[in-house]
Design a protein around this motif. Structure first.
Motif, PDB file in Angstrom:
ATOM      1  N   HIS A 167       0.822  -1.199   0.000  1.00  0.00           N
ATOM      2  CA  HIS A 167       0.000   0.000   0.000  1.00  0.00           C
ATOM      3  C   HIS A 167       0.861   1.257   0.000  1.00  0.00           C
ATOM      4  O   HIS A 167       1.972   1.286   0.543  1.00  0.00           O
ATOM      5  N   SER A 168       0.329   2.290  -0.607  1.00  0.00           N
ATOM      6  CA  SER A 168       1.068   3.544  -0.719  1.00  0.00           C
ATOM      7  C   SER A 168       1.012   4.333   0.589  1.00  0.00           C
ATOM      8  O   SER A 168       0.164   4.089   1.453  1.00  0.00           O
ATOM      9  N   THR A 169       1.903   5.297   0.719  1.00  0.00           N
ATOM     10  CA  THR A 169       1.899   6.183   1.877  1.00  0.00           C
ATOM     11  C   THR A 169       0.568   6.910   2.000  1.00  0.00           C
ATOM     12  O   THR A 169       0.028   7.074   3.096  1.00  0.00           O
ATOM     13  N   THR A 170       0.025   7.308   0.861  1.00  0.00           N
ATOM     14  CA  THR A 170      -1.264   8.009   0.869  1.00  0.00           C
ATOM     15  C   THR A 170      -2.368   7.137   1.444  1.00  0.00           C
ATOM     16  O   THR A 170      -3.195   7.596   2.246  1.00  0.00           O
ATOM     17  N   GLU A 171      -2.395   5.875   1.055  1.00  0.00           N
ATOM     18  CA  GLU A 171      -3.418   4.964   1.575  1.00  0.00           C
ATOM     19  C   GLU A 171      -3.291   4.815   3.089  1.00  0.00           C
ATOM     20  O   GLU A 171      -4.285   4.810   3.813  1.00  0.00           O
ATOM     21  N   TRP A 172      -2.079   4.686   3.579  1.00  0.00           N
ATOM     22  CA  TRP A 172      -1.856   4.572   5.020  1.00  0.00           C
ATOM     23  C   TRP A 172      -2.302   5.852   5.736  1.00  0.00           C
ATOM     24  O   TRP A 172      -2.985   5.803   6.757  1.00  0.00           O
ATOM     25  N   GLN A 173      -1.934   6.990   5.182  1.00  0.00           N
ATOM     26  CA  GLN A 173      -2.300   8.253   5.823  1.00  0.00           C
ATOM     27  C   GLN A 173      -3.810   8.436   5.875  1.00  0.00           C
ATOM     28  O   GLN A 173      -4.354   8.938   6.867  1.00  0.00           O
ATOM     29  N   GLN A 174      -4.500   8.001   4.835  1.00  0.00           N
ATOM     30  CA  GLN A 174      -5.956   8.129   4.812  1.00  0.00           C
ATOM     31  C   GLN A 174      -6.608   7.312   5.920  1.00  0.00           C
ATOM     32  O   GLN A 174      -7.587   7.755   6.538  1.00  0.00           O
ATOM     33  N   VAL A 175      -6.069   6.123   6.176  1.00  0.00           N
ATOM     34  CA  VAL A 175      -6.611   5.288   7.252  1.00  0.00           C
ATOM     35  C   VAL A 175      -6.473   5.990   8.598  1.00  0.00           C
ATOM     36  O   VAL A 175      -7.429   6.088   9.375  1.00  0.00           O
ATOM     37  N   PHE A 176      -5.275   6.520   8.870  1.00  0.00           N
ATOM     38  CA  PHE A 176      -5.067   7.153  10.166  1.00  0.00           C
ATOM     39  C   PHE A 176      -5.808   8.484  10.282  1.00  0.00           C
ATOM     40  O   PHE A 176      -6.253   8.862  11.381  1.00  0.00           O
TER      41      PHE A 176
END
Length: 396
Positions: free
Chosen positions: A17-26
């Motif tokens: 998963h991309s950094t953007t996807e991780w940031q969206q979750v948090f």
């Protein structure tokens, strides 16, 4: 935002998963309103219970379960370890309500009175199926559903190298304490017990799976020697503890492994459970004397009218109520195993200036001990302790 604190761990884990996807979750979870629970104390007693244990007209009923627990155990039990809860199936007639939303609403009634503990087990069969982002999202979702503690079984990370498992646990431990600083990551580990202490840096408490077998052996032999030897395990680091139980979701009720145990023997076993350093967890099957789901009204009536079940139920609650009033029985209080008689398991617990010594006779013989103190159950002075078969006494 938590992302800055977990990014180095996520980067080291290297997922798809991309950094953007991780940031969206948090970002999604950071926007939630979070409510922390209390840190474990001597008042922390956990009841492991199947969410389907109580029925109404043969159908599992969370309302009936909640009413039963609130009316009959709330004064003694602080936390519920709810098992057999996920996945939460959608009813065929329910076409509008997301089942996870309904689950959150249903569980809301419990965490007014109890802390909640759930399993957070990766639903995978091998490492290639493990989706770190998805599983982390589900882990956090459990916290929003009222969890104050999450239990993770190391062996559920099937086929994953140990170092990668430790990284995942490090990530989840950090996430849990970001959203709930007093929350607890409970680690179940059934591998080589020599490796257990190394996991304390990624968990708040570690399950003592060996306790039940050693207690069973002590009663079978009428000798506490091997139990006493085992109990000289390594003390946990400051602020960490063990998670103790005689039964677990993976195993039969403790008393099923004994031969027609009298109530005295079951109560003696629980006096050992409650005497040791750690968070104690009791099995509802033992407490209520059931093995399958049962109607609420029938359950209450049977407990009240069956002398064996009533003795076990009232006896265990009595122990819990006394434990709740003594800081020396905090999960973090110091522990010293005492040698007094091979038929007796004895442990001294100390917190500050408060000290309790607990003696349990694991044999069917009467044992006399030349010790003095005050019986904490009766507050009466004791000059010499005489323990009946399977008798126990807690003294200060």
């Amino acid at each position: 935002m938590i992302w800055e604190h977990v990014k180095p761990i996520v980067d080291e884990l290297v997922d798809d998963h991309s950094t953007t996807e991780w940031q969206q979750v948090f970002m999604k979870w950071d926007a939630q309103t979070w409510h922390d629970g209390d840190a474990p104390t001597e008042q922390t007693n956990v009841l492991m219970i199947d969410a389907n244990a109580v029925t109404t007209k043969g159908t599992p009923d969370l309302d009936a379960l909640h009413e039963l627990l609130k009316d009959h155990v709330q004064a003694s039990i602080s936390d519920l370890y709810l098992v057999s809860l996920f996945p939460y199936a959608k009813e065929t007639s329910d076409t509008r309500v997301n089942p996870r939303i309904r689950l959150l609403e249903d569980l809301g009634r419990f965490h007014q009175e109890f802390g909640l503990m759930y399993d957070a087990e990766p639903d995978v069969y091998n490492e290639t199926q493990f989706d770190l982002l998805k599983e982390t999202n589900l882990f956090i979702e459990r916290l929003t559903q009222g969890a104050t503690a999450l239990r993770v079984h190391v062996q559920s990370f099937r086929g994953m190298p140990e170092e990668r498992i430790r990284l995942v646990l490090t990530l989840w431990h950090r996430v849990l304490h970001h959203y709930k600083p007093n929350g607890q990551l409970i680690l179940a580990y059934e591998g080589d017990t020599r490796h257990v202490p190394a996991y304390f840096d990624v968990a708040d408490a570690i399950c003592h799976f060996d306790l039940a077998s050693h207690v069973l052996l002590a009663f079978a032999q009428g000798d506490a020697t091997r139990l006493r030897d085992w109990a000289h395990y390594e003390a946990p680091p400051e602020g960490k503890t063990y998670y103790n139980f005689l039964s677990s979701p993976e195993r039969d009720p403790f008393e099923k492994n004994l031969i027609n145990p009298p109530p005295e023997q079951i109560l003696a076993a629980h006096s050992i459970l409650l005497s040791l350093r750690g968070i104690p967890a009791l099995d509802y099957r033992t407490l209520l004397g059931v093995t399958t789901p049962v109607e609420r009204d029938a359950l209450i009536q049977d407990v009240k009218t069956d002398p064996h079940r009533l003795n076990v139920f009232s006896g265990i609650l009595s122990q819990l109520n006394v434990k709740r009033t003594h800081a020396a029985l905090s999960p973090y209080a110091r522990e010293r195993i005492v040698s007094v008689d091979d038929r007796v398991f004895a442990v001294e617990r100390t917190d500050g200036e408060a000290t309790l010594t607990l003696y349990t006779n694991v044999s069917n013989e009467t044992v006399t001990l030349p010790v003095q103190g005050t019986n904490v159950f009766t507050e009466e002075p004791v000059e010499t302790v005489e323990l009946a078969p399977y008798g126990f006494i807690w003294m200060h």
